[in-house]
Design an enzyme around this catalytic site. Sequence first.
Site, PDB file in Angstrom:
ATOM      1  CG  ASP A   1      48.065  45.783  41.336  1.00 35.03           C
ATOM      2  OD1 ASP A   1      48.334  45.067  40.161  1.00 35.03           O
ATOM      3  OD2 ASP A   1      47.039  45.651  41.918  1.00 35.03           O
TER       4      ASP A   1
ATOM      5  CB  CYS B   1      43.830  43.397  39.569  1.00 32.03           C
ATOM      6  SG  CYS B   1      45.011  44.795  39.013  1.00 32.03           S
TER       7      CYS B   1
ATOM      8  CG  ASP C   1      48.355  41.951  39.204  1.00 27.32           C
ATOM      9  OD1 ASP C   1      49.444  42.104  39.335  1.00 27.32           O
ATOM     10  OD2 ASP C   1      47.590  42.499  40.108  1.00 27.32           O
ATOM     11  CG  HIS C   2      48.269  42.593  35.760  1.00 28.08           C
ATOM     12  ND1 HIS C   2      48.829  43.968  35.886  1.00 28.08           N
ATOM     13  CD2 HIS C   2      47.294  43.186  36.433  1.00 28.08           C
ATOM     14  CE1 HIS C   2      48.511  45.175  36.284  1.00 28.08           C
ATOM     15  NE2 HIS C   2      47.242  44.053  36.871  1.00 28.08           N
TER      16      HIS C   2
END
Length: 493
Positions: free
Chosen positions: A13, A53, A294-295
Amino acid sequence: MTAPPNILLITLDQFRGDCLGAAGHPFVKTPHLDRLAREGARFARHYSQAAPCGPGRASLYTGLYQMNHRVVANGTPLDRRFDNIALAAQRAGYIPALFGYTDQAIDPREASGPDDPRLSTYEEILPGFQGGLPLASGDLAPWIAWLQDLGHDAPSDSFAALVTEPERPAEHSLSAFLARALIDWTRTQDGPWFAHLSQLRPHPPYAAAGRFAAMYAPSDMPDPIAPVAEPGRLHRALLGNPALTAPADRDAMAHVAAQYLGMVSEADHQLGRVWAALEDSGQWDRTFILVTADHGEQLGDHGLIQKAGFFEQSYHIPCVARDPRPGAVRGAVIEAFTENVDVFPTLAEAMGINAPAQCDGAPLTPLLRGETPPWWRQAAHWEFDWRGGAISGQGALPEPWDRRLERRNLAVLRGEAAAYVQFGDGTALAFDLAADPTWRTELADPATILPLAQALLAWRAQHADRTLTGMLTEAGGVGRWPPLPAGWRDRRP
């Protein structure tokens, strides 16, 4: 017939795309991801499609751009009509297991009633996952209980437990806990398996576990990209948000950066444990592994931390994949633009099923075979939506005359030499990346900007929701595009 491979999808993440040894970072240590890149492929220009997220993961799990899945904020429900990677794994004969979280709010039409507890959190589990060790990123009670059983005086609050990770051995971190659960599970599996390891780190709080908290010296951290002298309206709003504003003090920001890199290296260390376990059990060469995020993370660039807005740091993420099957590339660095919407169709093909027609992305399969199709995309795309504050009542903005919030969004086209940002209110920005890759030099020539705007418009036109548009009900039956493969009726679940 050759047995299908095991599938291991890993998300780290908030992992920036440049914080990787194999990507040329000057000092961060990621030996296990670097090894995966040497034995597989590293996608150098890989991008998430949305932040934060929930939206970013919706694109990853469904293969859809935000304009189609419409998860515009943490808490926006994921429409039950959409296919996803876990449901596809079931159709392929796998029992998909989750270790970690997916941050997908349920469709309220699936709720048992207004008091259904699943309506009180966006940290629900993506439909289709079965077993493993599901967690909510904000409720880490199983990890905390494990810490307490080990004798640690761990706080019961999840955020506080994460903040105090530097005080405990790295072997007892949240990342270690999830890696251990995955490793134990893989040792019990007989046939081909599908697992999703969803690690929280290097997501904040900016506090690395154990020895990794001291791995990097704040004095070695480079200065981030400074914001422009006159930021635009959205940029000013982000800079005014305490949760997103980088510390003004240089030493404080350097401490944040050092802790972030420590979390990166600790997350990599735990992956090394997974690699070793797969080798020890003889499963390494039967397992298709794909690692992404996710980013990204601003890490002080443009005066921001966390993830928001249109800047590349929030969306450029790693993607490293190793296909164990013969004919796959080894040690390839792929410069083609790739996106997280490509992950679902890639794993579908690896599992031996067709990529669903809903997917906006394309399988990375030819790239993993050393081929770049002539039709491959020439730019990356992402979206950001900030209507959430208005919905929750926290945004002091006037209601639009048409009672819609679509002005509070943007879409980005990031090409080879320029980037174009289109805002929902009709305004736009364009950046000259050839002259200045820091996104601080704007383009002003309309003749240069127009083709970028046209390309973004064409992208939206070509990917707008296609539900039922590929079918014609006419005399003689139903026509469908793309055509279904022969024998499809016999392969339905």
